[in-house]
Design an enzyme around this catalytic site. Structure first.
Site, PDB file in Angstrom:
ATOM      1  N   ARG A  90       1.048  -0.783  -0.135  1.00 17.98           N
ATOM      2  CA  ARG A  90      -0.444  -0.086  -0.249  1.00 17.98           C
ATOM      3  C   ARG A  90       0.920   1.487   0.050  1.00 17.98           C
ATOM      4  O   ARG A  90       1.848   1.344   0.879  1.00 17.98           O
ATOM      5  CB  ARG A  90      -1.461   0.492   1.230  1.00 17.98           C
ATOM      6  CG  ARG A  90      -1.945  -0.632   1.083  1.00 17.98           C
ATOM      7  CD  ARG A  90      -3.186   0.084  -0.134  1.00 17.98           C
ATOM      8  NE  ARG A  90      -4.256  -0.887   0.036  1.00 17.98           N
ATOM      9  CZ  ARG A  90      -4.360  -2.689  -0.503  1.00 17.98           C
ATOM     10  NH1 ARG A  90      -3.533  -2.933  -1.534  1.00 17.98           N
ATOM     11  NH2 ARG A  90      -5.637  -3.212  -0.778  1.00 17.98           N
TER      12      ARG A  90
ATOM     13  N   GLU B 267      -3.023   8.154  -3.711  1.00 17.18           N
ATOM     14  CA  GLU B 267      -3.516   7.068  -5.608  1.00 17.18           C
ATOM     15  C   GLU B 267      -4.902   7.977  -5.863  1.00 17.18           C
ATOM     16  O   GLU B 267      -5.433   8.410  -4.911  1.00 17.18           O
ATOM     17  CB  GLU B 267      -4.084   5.825  -5.761  1.00 17.18           C
ATOM     18  CG  GLU B 267      -2.159   5.441  -5.888  1.00 17.18           C
ATOM     19  CD  GLU B 267      -2.852   3.500  -5.622  1.00 17.18           C
ATOM     20  OE1 GLU B 267      -4.191   3.279  -6.496  1.00 17.18           O
ATOM     21  OE2 GLU B 267      -1.760   3.084  -4.531  1.00 17.18           O
TER      22      GLU B 267
ATOM     23  N   HIS C 105      -1.221   0.323  -9.688  1.00 16.74           N
ATOM     24  CA  HIS C 105      -1.648  -0.166  -8.741  1.00 16.74           C
ATOM     25  C   HIS C 105      -2.047  -1.731  -9.275  1.00 16.74           C
ATOM     26  O   HIS C 105      -3.492  -2.149  -9.547  1.00 16.74           O
ATOM     27  CB  HIS C 105      -3.388   0.252  -8.455  1.00 16.74           C
ATOM     28  CG  HIS C 105      -3.844  -0.844  -6.110  1.00 16.74           C
ATOM     29  ND1 HIS C 105      -3.896   0.388  -5.457  1.00 16.74           N
ATOM     30  CD2 HIS C 105      -3.239  -1.507  -6.373  1.00 16.74           C
ATOM     31  CE1 HIS C 105      -3.395  -1.074  -4.298  1.00 16.74           C
ATOM     32  NE2 HIS C 105      -3.665  -1.502  -5.277  1.00 16.74           N
TER      33      HIS C 105
HETATM   34  C1  GLV Z   1      -4.905  -4.949  -4.030  1.00 16.27           C
HETATM   35  O1  GLV Z   1      -4.409  -3.918  -3.972  1.00 16.27           O
HETATM   36  C2  GLV Z   1      -5.374  -5.570  -2.932  1.00 16.27           C
HETATM   37  O2  GLV Z   1      -5.390  -5.293  -2.198  1.00 16.27           O
HETATM   38  O3  GLV Z   1      -6.026  -6.557  -3.336  1.00 16.27           O
END
Ligand code: GLV
Ligand code: GLV
Length: 322
Positions: free
Chosen positions: A239, A268, A286
């Site tokens: 993250r 983001e 991402h």
């Molecule tokens: C993507 O970032 C997830 O947590 O699946």
């Protein structure tokens, strides 16, 4: 039963819900919904299938109504859910672990190889017509094989990255986690370190796999980046807010570390200004779990958790409030 899906996902999961004869409402907008839209469209739902871009707290749940039984997050991470407020209201939550582990680990490795071997820079160079013939010093990178990989956060994804590192690239693995894992250590010849700092000072590549929690926000701070070797690379597919992105930008600019590759950003979809001007970072939007195969499986898992709950059984991927 009524199921609200906050954004279109691959059909397989949706079909599973529709086959139950339930009313399935999918947001008609192909974008993240505002808080008011989320509340309006989900009102009266028995289950809501959420995206990691949906911020769900107690007041959103109150807006949906007391018939709500489960929120199935279409992601493994669930920092978008206020777990305490939701569980205080007696609503279950689920995530999508396992089905995306291999895909995210693959992306992590792709980033690691790409930054070390300057793949993106080399591609831009080639397309720009700059190649004038073989040169001894053209675009030299660094080897990945035999280096030390430091894993911070040894969950399923971290362990799968270690698998690729050890089995595929003969790397040495060191790791930090709140829990030691003896089986992992013997399987991969990995060494446990007592602090994240021990990882930062020793590793050639550092890969982050912790969840976003109050105590992991800015885990990788300016001071911690300074502890890394000047030859080291930082990879983040967990993250964004776990890395202080301004500190990362400044460190890359001053060559305090050799490079970085990030799939997740601190704010983001906004990127810290100046980051995209740097050649020693690779940035993906991402997309670590973004394969056709995995996104389909994530939809099926989310649907399965909803089905089990609405039919009165235990959802297999229930999020346990800490
Ligand atoms: C993507 O970032 C997830 O947590 O699946
Ligand atoms: C995510 O599921 C992890 O455990 O790494």
């Amino acid at each position: 039963m009524k199921v609200f899906v906050t954004r279109k996902i691959p059909n397989a999961g949706i079909d599973m819900l529709r086959e139950k004869g339930w009313e399935v409402l999918i947001s008609p907008h192909d974008r993240a919904l505002t808080r008011d839209e989320l509340i309006d469209m989900g009102r009266g739902a028995d289950a809501v299938l959420t995206q990691l871009t949906d911020k769900i707290d107690g007041s959103v749940v109150d807006g949906w109504g007391s018939q709500l039984k489960i929120i199935a997050n279409y992601a493994v991470g669930y920092d978008n859910l206020n777990v305490k407020e939701i569980s205080d209201r007696g609503v279950l939550m689920s995530n999508t672990p396992d089905v995306l582990t291999e895909t995210v680990a693959e992306h992590t490795f792709a980033l690691m190889l790409s930054i070390a071997r300057r793949i993106v820079e080399s591609d831009k160079f080639s397309r720009a017509g700059k190649y004038k013939g073989w040169e001894p010093f053209l675009l030299l990178g660094n080897d990945v094989c035999y280096k030390t990989l430091g894993i911070i956060g040894l969950g399923r994804i971290g362990a799968r990255v270690a698998h690729h590192a050890v089995r595929g690239f003969d790397m040495k693995v060191i790791y930090y986690d709140v829990r030691r894992n003896n089986e992992f250590e013997s399987n991969f010849g990995a060494t446990y370190k007592d602090t994240p700092d021990d990882i930062l000072t020793e590793a050639d590549f550092i890969s982050i796999h912790v969840p976003l929690l109050p105590q992991t926000r800015h885990l990788i701070s300016a001071e911690r980046i300074k502890k890394m070797k000047p030859s080291a690379y930082l990879i983040n597919t967990s993250r964004g807010p776990i890395v202080d992105e301004i500190a990362l930008r400044d460190s890359l600019k001053k060559n305090i570390i050799k490079g970085a590759a990030i799939d997740v950003w601190e704010n983001e979809p906004l990127l810290t200004p100046g980051l995209s001007d740097l050649e020693n970072i690779i940035i993906t939007p991402h997309t670590a779990s973004a394969t056709e195969e995995t996104r389909q499986k994530m939809g099926e898992i989310a649907a399965k958790n909803i089905i089990e709950t609405l039919e009165g059984r235990n959802p297999p991927n229930k999020i346990i409030p800490k």
